[in-house]
Design a protein around this motif. Structure first.
Motif: not given
Length: 307
Positions: A235-241, A243-244, A267-268
């Protein structure tokens, strides 16, 4: 306190140090860094009047450095050269006399430091009876016996166990608070981060970097952040998409992780937090600054590749 201007020393046309300039302020701990063969020991020997420079100047408290100033300088060389047949007491009297101390002052100072470092029973021991660590501690005491205003330490933590490394660090911090100036040449980058106010990095006889430790780390940061969280790593990796970028991760157990991520585009840090909120439970998040070890390796590698 110490001002070095365009110092140069050559051996058969090869420069050991080449137009090196920097200065030390009163009451600071200053790191002299560089790979083996960079010229650090040559520079230290010149400051101690062991050898002379070919050109350039050194000023001590505004005056051109002279032999008489050595009475206000303490020196711990990398090569631990003690006379093995001498007792600790006799050796202290020998070295103290070289710094212009009287016998009574030597005895008072030696008693103070042996008691402070919990080694008063070493006084009558011969150097050869001491372990390597004990001899290291004694030589450190000898370097500060005359209460110097400037202390020069070449690899001071070499040979010490972790307990004594912390003891020496604590003493250096106390000396700094008393207004003493300390120059440390070391490969121990962790110690540099912990106690040095400013550093200079020498590579292939030239100065390549100088500044406050915090400023250097700030200058060389590369947009990496760490997030400590509880939840699902997918879920963490998917949230990064897009942009990160996930750089590294550490598993803490019980669905807890520390992840290092790098920003992409504009991105900030705030954007990073917004993408993660609701996806995982954030426990902490912070900007990752490069360690001095990373700064050292990066700078030396870059300089070598450019030559």
């Amino acid at each position: 306190m110490l001002e070095i201007q365009e110092l140069t020393k050559r051996y058969q046309r090869k420069a050991a140090i080449d137009q090196i300039s920097f200065s030390l302020k009163k009451g600071e701990i200053f790191g002299l860094l560089g790979p083996n063969g960079a010229g650090k020991t040559t520079l230290i020997r010149i400051i101690n009047k062991i050898i002379d420079q070919d050109s350039g100047t050194i000023r001590f408290n505004g005056d051109l450095l002279q032999q008489k100033h050595l009475a206000n300088i303490g020196y711990l060389p990398e090569e631990r050269g003690l006379y093995k047949q001498m007792t600790v007491e006799a050796h202290a009297h020998f070295l103290g006399a070289l710094r212009g101390m009287s016998k009574s002052d030597i005895n008072i100072s030696l008693d103070y430091w042996l008691k402070k470092f919990d080694c008063i029973d070493w006084r009558k021991k011969r150097i050869q009876e001491l372990s390597k660590g004990m001899a290291q501690k004694v030589q450190f005491i000898f370097s500060i016996l005359h209460e110097p205003d400037l202390l020069i330490l070449d690899e001071p933590f070499s040979g010490f166990d972790p307990v004594n490394v912390e003891l020496i660090k604590k003493e250096l911090q106390e000396m700094k608070l008393k207004g003493k100036t300390i120059l440390i040449s070391t490969h121990n980058m962790k110690s540099v981060e912990e106690i040095c106010d400013r550093v200079v990095l020498i590579h292939q006889s030239k100065k390549v970097l100088e500044g406050r430790v915090s400023e250097i780390q700030e200058m060389q940061k590369n947009g990496e952040y760490a997030v400590k969280f509880r939840g699902n790593m997918i879920a963490f990796v998917n949230a990064l998409w897009t942009g990160f970028e996930l750089i590294d991760k550490e598993i803490l157990g019980d669905d807890r992780f520390i992840a290092r991520v790098k920003m992409r585009g504009e991105n900030s840090f705030e954007d990073l937090l917004k993408t993660l909120i609701g996806q995982v439970k954030i426990e902490a998040a912070w900007e990752v600054l490069p360690s001095m070890n990373e700064v050292f390796i990066s700078t030396v590698t870059t300089e070598s590749n450019e030559k």
